[in-house]
Design a protein around this motif. Structure first.
Motif, PDB file in Angstrom:
ATOM      1  N   ARG A 184       3.866   3.524   1.242  1.00 53.39           N
ATOM      2  CA  ARG A 184       5.457   2.626   1.095  1.00 53.39           C
ATOM      3  C   ARG A 184       6.092   1.367   1.392  1.00 53.39           C
ATOM      4  O   ARG A 184       7.394   1.114   2.027  1.00 53.39           O
ATOM      5  CB  ARG A 184       6.480   3.588   0.104  1.00 53.39           C
TER       6      ARG A 184
ATOM      7  N   GLU B   5       1.024   2.521  -1.838  1.00 56.39           N
ATOM      8  CA  GLU B   5       2.386   1.727  -2.395  1.00 56.39           C
ATOM      9  C   GLU B   5       2.634   2.882  -3.632  1.00 56.39           C
ATOM     10  O   GLU B   5       3.930   3.231  -4.218  1.00 56.39           O
ATOM     11  CB  GLU B   5       2.295   0.433  -3.472  1.00 56.39           C
ATOM     12  N   THR B   6       2.064   3.472  -4.323  1.00 55.45           N
ATOM     13  CA  THR B   6       2.129   3.820  -5.849  1.00 55.45           C
ATOM     14  C   THR B   6       1.528   5.789  -5.760  1.00 55.45           C
ATOM     15  O   THR B   6       1.728   6.212  -7.012  1.00 55.45           O
ATOM     16  CB  THR B   6       1.703   3.241  -6.928  1.00 55.45           C
TER      17      THR B   6
ATOM     18  N   GLN C  22      -2.811   0.346  -2.316  1.00 59.89           N
ATOM     19  CA  GLN C  22      -3.041   1.521  -2.661  1.00 59.89           C
ATOM     20  C   GLN C  22      -2.196   2.577  -1.695  1.00 59.89           C
ATOM     21  O   GLN C  22      -1.763   3.931  -2.902  1.00 59.89           O
ATOM     22  CB  GLN C  22      -4.293   2.197  -2.369  1.00 59.89           C
TER      23      GLN C  22
ATOM     24  N   LYS D  69       1.552   9.552  -5.410  1.00 62.03           N
ATOM     25  CA  LYS D  69       2.426  10.536  -5.852  1.00 62.03           C
ATOM     26  C   LYS D  69       2.229  12.018  -4.341  1.00 62.03           C
ATOM     27  O   LYS D  69       1.482  12.212  -3.993  1.00 62.03           O
ATOM     28  CB  LYS D  69       2.321  10.974  -7.019  1.00 62.03           C
TER      29      LYS D  69
END
Length: 290
Positions: free
Chosen positions: A74, A147-148, A145, A150
């Motif tokens: 992030r 950034e999202t 990749q 979990k």
């Protein structure tokens, strides 16, 4: 003497330059948008001001987006800033983790370019804190990749137990590696994870003293270093109690019960930041790329 000169320079910059940013009333979580709007750190030597939960930092450095044994997630949040000692600590930990055969560490939030109140955290304000996810199943990824991604939750936020096998030997090894970094003073982790670590057989248990139980850390470990040399306005935390922390102080967390919502209608108002932080907020920025 160095700290006095730096403080005087920052104060002069604040008094002589027009105020570009003004701290605004904090929101429900205590964040202040003015600090998040600043995209670069300040010029000059690093200076930590205030406490972990009420402070700021001048001269912060930015941890590179990736390096041996780690990758930052992030990046768009622009929270990969901290004191140079914190940056060096994370880089050293990445190299040690790589040498131990661990996948690249996922470095999450450190601090903002100048510290200050920060959304989603009660600390991370003075450049001495960093979060590392416990997820250890990914290779080096492209920046977009990351950034999202979990997180991987080891246990529930308010549960007392860890499902069998949920905390892997690699994850336990990561926590031990972080706790044995010489500059690390604290690691905050979910109480049930701390209890799991205490139940394991370790040749040396002294590092467990640095691992402290705290809620809200069920998918990451929160690393904290102490006040560095040359920052006279940095406020130290109280020392940890003696021993490995696996006794009554740990068991006092159980059974864990989620607190009832407050009936107060008054919004939380954080204490005022140290006076020197006003100068830090408005000081000239470091030149990008330097």
């Amino acid at each position: 003497m160095i700290g006095i000169r730096i403080g005087a320079a920052l104060a002069a910059a604040w008094l002589l330059a027009p105020l570009l940013l003004t701290a605004t009333p904090a929101g429900a979580a205590g964040e202040d948008p003015a600090w998040a709007q600043v995209r670069l750190g300040t010029q000059g030597p690093a200076q930590v001001i205030g406490t972990y939960s009420n402070g700021c930092i001048a001269g912060a450095e930015q941890l590179p987006p990736e390096g041996p044994g780690y990758q930052i997630i992030r990046l768009s949040r622009n929270r990969n800033w901290g004191h140079p000692t914190l940056v060096a600590t994370l880089q050293d930990l990445g190299r040690r983790a790589q040498a131990a055969g661990l996948p690249p560490l996922l470095i999450a939030d450190m601090g903002q370019p100048r510290g200050g109140p920060i959304t989603d955290h009660a600390a991370h304000e003075n450049g001495l804190d960093a979060d590392i996810w416990l997820r250890l199943d990914l290779p080096l990824l492209a920046r977009d990749q990351r950034e999202t991604l979990k997180p991987e939750y080891i246990t529930g936020a308010w549960t007392d137990y860890i499902p069998r096998g949920a905390l892997s030997p690699q994850q336990a090894q990561l926590i031990r590696l972080a706790a044995t970094e010489p500059r690390v003073e604290r690691i905050f982790i979910h109480p049930a994870i701390k209890r799991e670590l205490c139940a394991m057989n370790w040749d040396d248990r002294s590092w467990l003293n640095r691992v402290r139980p705290w809620t809200g850390h069920n998918e990451h470990l929160h690393i904290r270093i102490g006040c560095p040399a040359g920052s006279p306005e940095c406020r130290e935390q109280d020392p940890a109690p003696p021993g490995d922390g696996c006794g009554a102080d740990l068991m006092s967390w159980f059974p864990m019960r989620q607190p009832r919502p407050s009936k107060s209608t008054k919004p939380y108002v954080p204490p005022p930041l140290p006076a020197a932080c006003h100068a830090v907020l408005n000081a000239p920025p470091v030149v990008a790329g330097q």
